[in-house]
Design an enzyme around this catalytic site. Structure first.
Site, PDB file in Angstrom:
ATOM      1  N   SER A  93       3.441   4.390   7.643  1.00  0.00           N
ATOM      2  CA  SER A  93       3.954   5.271   6.594  1.00  0.00           C
ATOM      3  C   SER A  93       4.853   6.375   7.122  1.00  0.00           C
ATOM      4  O   SER A  93       4.754   6.802   8.273  1.00  0.00           O
ATOM      5  CB  SER A  93       2.783   5.878   5.814  1.00  0.00           C
ATOM      6  OG  SER A  93       2.128   4.887   5.077  1.00  0.00           O
ATOM      7  N   ARG A 102      -0.089  10.082  12.734  1.00  0.00           N
ATOM      8  CA  ARG A 102       0.709   9.261  11.823  1.00  0.00           C
ATOM      9  C   ARG A 102       1.123   9.984  10.536  1.00  0.00           C
ATOM     10  O   ARG A 102       0.656  11.045  10.216  1.00  0.00           O
ATOM     11  CB  ARG A 102      -0.065   8.000  11.459  1.00  0.00           C
ATOM     12  CG  ARG A 102      -1.433   8.200  10.826  1.00  0.00           C
ATOM     13  CD  ARG A 102      -2.100   6.852  10.575  1.00  0.00           C
ATOM     14  NE  ARG A 102      -3.459   6.953  10.050  1.00  0.00           N
ATOM     15  CZ  ARG A 102      -4.550   7.025  10.798  1.00  0.00           C
ATOM     16  NH1 ARG A 102      -4.457   7.052  12.127  1.00  0.00           N
ATOM     17  NH2 ARG A 102      -5.751   7.096  10.238  1.00  0.00           N
ATOM     18  N   ASP A 103       2.009   9.311   9.818  1.00  0.00           N
ATOM     19  CA  ASP A 103       2.426   9.623   8.450  1.00  0.00           C
ATOM     20  C   ASP A 103       3.274  10.900   8.361  1.00  0.00           C
ATOM     21  O   ASP A 103       2.914  11.867   7.674  1.00  0.00           O
ATOM     22  CB  ASP A 103       1.212   9.741   7.515  1.00  0.00           C
ATOM     23  CG  ASP A 103       0.276   8.556   7.608  1.00  0.00           C
ATOM     24  OD1 ASP A 103       0.740   7.471   7.996  1.00  0.00           O
ATOM     25  OD2 ASP A 103      -0.925   8.714   7.289  1.00  0.00           O
ATOM     26  N   ASN A 143       0.835  -1.194   0.000  1.00  0.00           N
ATOM     27  CA  ASN A 143       0.000   0.000   0.000  1.00  0.00           C
ATOM     28  C   ASN A 143       0.873   1.249   0.000  1.00  0.00           C
ATOM     29  O   ASN A 143       1.804   1.324  -0.808  1.00  0.00           O
ATOM     30  CB  ASN A 143      -1.108  -0.025   1.054  1.00  0.00           C
ATOM     31  CG  ASN A 143      -0.690  -0.118   2.494  1.00  0.00           C
ATOM     32  OD1 ASN A 143      -0.228  -1.155   2.942  1.00  0.00           O
ATOM     33  ND2 ASN A 143      -0.877   0.946   3.249  1.00  0.00           N
ATOM     34  N   ASP A 144       0.652   2.224   0.840  1.00  0.00           N
ATOM     35  CA  ASP A 144       1.196   3.573   0.685  1.00  0.00           C
ATOM     36  C   ASP A 144       2.665   3.637   0.278  1.00  0.00           C
ATOM     37  O   ASP A 144       3.511   2.924   0.835  1.00  0.00           O
ATOM     38  CB  ASP A 144       1.074   4.331   2.008  1.00  0.00           C
ATOM     39  CG  ASP A 144      -0.329   4.407   2.529  1.00  0.00           C
ATOM     40  OD1 ASP A 144      -1.232   3.817   1.934  1.00  0.00           O
ATOM     41  OD2 ASP A 144      -0.524   5.054   3.578  1.00  0.00           O
ATOM     42  N   TRP A 191      -8.988   1.648  -1.084  1.00  0.00           N
ATOM     43  CA  TRP A 191      -9.304   0.744   0.028  1.00  0.00           C
ATOM     44  C   TRP A 191     -10.646   0.052  -0.159  1.00  0.00           C
ATOM     45  O   TRP A 191     -10.846  -1.084   0.283  1.00  0.00           O
ATOM     46  CB  TRP A 191      -9.302   1.516   1.350  1.00  0.00           C
ATOM     47  CG  TRP A 191      -7.932   1.817   1.875  1.00  0.00           C
ATOM     48  CD1 TRP A 191      -7.357   3.050   2.012  1.00  0.00           C
ATOM     49  CD2 TRP A 191      -6.951   0.871   2.337  1.00  0.00           C
ATOM     50  NE1 TRP A 191      -6.090   2.932   2.509  1.00  0.00           N
ATOM     51  CE2 TRP A 191      -5.817   1.605   2.738  1.00  0.00           C
ATOM     52  CE3 TRP A 191      -6.922  -0.528   2.445  1.00  0.00           C
ATOM     53  CZ2 TRP A 191      -4.669   0.993   3.236  1.00  0.00           C
ATOM     54  CZ3 TRP A 191      -5.774  -1.138   2.946  1.00  0.00           C
ATOM     55  CH2 TRP A 191      -4.676  -0.389   3.339  1.00  0.00           C
TER      56      TRP A 191
END
Length: 496
Positions: free
Chosen positions: A99, A165-166, A38-39, A304
């Site tokens: 991520s 996050r991220d 994914n990311d 998603w």
């Protein structure tokens, strides 16, 4: 000394990934070495090469136990798999290395910043997200001994420690560092936080850069913040969006805000908003400032809500990244173009000019599943507008994916319901597309299992994955009414 969990992941990834036939993968879009992707993470330029990491579960084609897969490229199109960079092998990231981003330090080391996730009280306990570092040489990485470097203690009051996050990191002209991180307030709405550091290792809270006012989904994931063409741009991926006409779609979407940055107050003031991509499969974009000054973006070419987890079982890889795109801001809009490196791999040019037709049309040598095609369509007589134009590709007697345009409505639609899917997932997206007296300009990039459509010189882009059998190579055109069309088609890369 490499941790046993990382060593096992590297060994499995190498043995299983090398068995996957090259012809079963996209030609020039990065797919996982093996398993789930994914990311995009850590998109960066390091020691003369582009590096791209990605959220990875090497052991299965479903989301689980996030590692950081790793690949490098000299041209953003030919990717070399490198060993898995990180595994969830520390207490603070035992539930996953989520991520993050990367950059090159002045001393030549490669710095990764990522979200470490752990759970208190076992698998069903409370999930805690913190920001962590790892340092390496482009191949091997060691997690920072004082991780995490940002945790709940730095959060402003009312923000959740479960949704933090991220991180996206960059270096300022004065040598200091900043990063933006997504966070969630008690009402469920997202905030983008700004943090600063003198050295990239010691971090402190600076401001809440911007808060979601409720108009664009809930939590904002994967933020990216940068100057471009005299403006500042914030890209993010909101969860649980509601549609606003043709501009946004239900579910997990994308958001581009263009505006100004008040450096004194450390606040971003948006002036314009739009989707980043108007198609079906696009999420979690991340950009890089290339050595030549281009701002280049890549994203997860998946949605998603369309991940067929049952259908992926038994397969060896799942998901891919978009084609890297060059960004610009014009008239308050984000424009995107395929990276110019793609033009170096064009061959077998086929061109038709001023083709007038009505009904269905096929043209000699206009076919294939790895190609770059430019077309312009316009009414034969401006006083008598055509009612519909359609381009159909990945086509045979049974299957096709289609683009259709109705000039009276200015609506462009991508439709893959006849592409071979046996599930009622998302198969159509529509966008409100500018046109001048019925003229529409498209650039369509096909790479075996995907289509990326650049509309009117990059004013909009529509992206979709297609899993139609590769034997379906046909391309046809359809017009309800009289149109005139120009088509130029190139094959991309040499086949194996």
């Amino acid at each position: 000394m490499i941790n046993q969990k990382l060593l096992f992941a590297r060994t499995y990834e190498k043995e299983a990934g090398d068995k996957i036939a090259a012809e079963s993968r996209p030609k020039f879009h990065l797919s996982p070495h093996v398993g789930w992707m994914n990311d995009p993470n850590g998109f960066s330029y390091y020691k003369g090469e582009y590096h791209l990491f990605y959220q990875s579960n090497p052991y299965d084609t479903v989301w689980n136990s996030m590692h950081w897969g790793h690949a490098s490229s000299k041209d953003l199109l030919h990717w070399t798999y490198l060993p898995c960079a990180m595994a969830p092998d520390e207490a603070y990231d035992s539930y996953g290395c989520f991520s993050g981003s990367a950059l090159e330090l002045p001393d030549g080391r490669h710095l990764l910043m990522y979200t470490g996730v752990r759970k208190e009280g076992g698998d069903h306990g409370e999930e805690l997200q913190t920001q962590c570092l790892a340092v390496g040489d482009g191949l091997n990485y060691k997690k920072y001994e004082t991780n995490p470097v940002l945790d709940a203690s730095v959060l402003p009051e009312g923000l959740s420690k479960n949704d933090f996050r991220d991180p996206k990191i960059w270096r300022e002209e004065d040598g200091s560092y900043q990063c933006v991180v997504g966070a969630r307030r008690k009402n469920g709405l997202g905030s983008i936080l700004l943090f600063g550091s003198p050295d990239g290792f010691s971090w402190h809270y600076e401001s809440t850069l911007i808060e979601n006012d409720g108009h664009h989904g809930m939590m904002w994931e994967c933020p990216d913040f940068f100057p471009l063409d005299g403006k500042h741009v914030l890209l993010c991926s909101p969860q649980d969006m509601l549609p606003e006409g043709f501009e946004y779609h239900n579910g997990n979407g994308t958001l581009c805000l263009i505006g100004t940055y008040d450096k004194d107050k450390k606040k971003f003031i948006p002036e314009n908003n739009q989707s980043i991509d108007y198609g079906i499969d696009f999420y979690a974009s991340q950009t890089i400032l290339a050595p030549d000054g281009r701002r280049i973006m890549i994203a997860w070419m998946q949605n998603w809500d369309t991940c067929d987890q049952n259908g992926t079982r038994g397969k060896k890889w799942f998901a891919q990244m978009t084609l890297p795109r060059e960004l610009s801001v014009r008239n308050g809009r984000l424009y995107q173009q395929p990276v110019r490196e793609l033009e170096l791999y064009r061959s077998n040019k086929t061109e038709y000019k001023n083709i007038a037709f009505e009904g269905e049309l096929r043209l000699d040598e206009i076919e294939g599943r790895t190609l770059d095609m430019e077309l312009t369509v316009r009414p034969e007589d401006k006083a008598e507008m055509y009612r519909k134009f359609a381009l159909r590709f990945a086509q045979d007697e049974q299957y096709r994916t289609a683009l259709s345009f109705r000039p009276y409505e200015s609506v462009l639609k991508i439709d893959r319901k006849f592409s071979g899917s046996r599930r009622a997932y998302i198969h159509q997206r529509r966008s409100l597309t500018a046109n001048k007296e019925g003229e529409l300009k498209l650039r369509v990039i096909l790479d075996r299992f995907s289509a990326e459509v650049f509309v009117n010189d990059g004013e909009q882009v529509m992206t979709a994955t297609i899993m139609t059998d590769l034997a379906a190579k046909g391309i046809s055109f359809f017009a309800d009414g009289n149109v005139v069309m120009d088509v130029t088609k190139y094959d991309l890369f040499a086949e194996e």
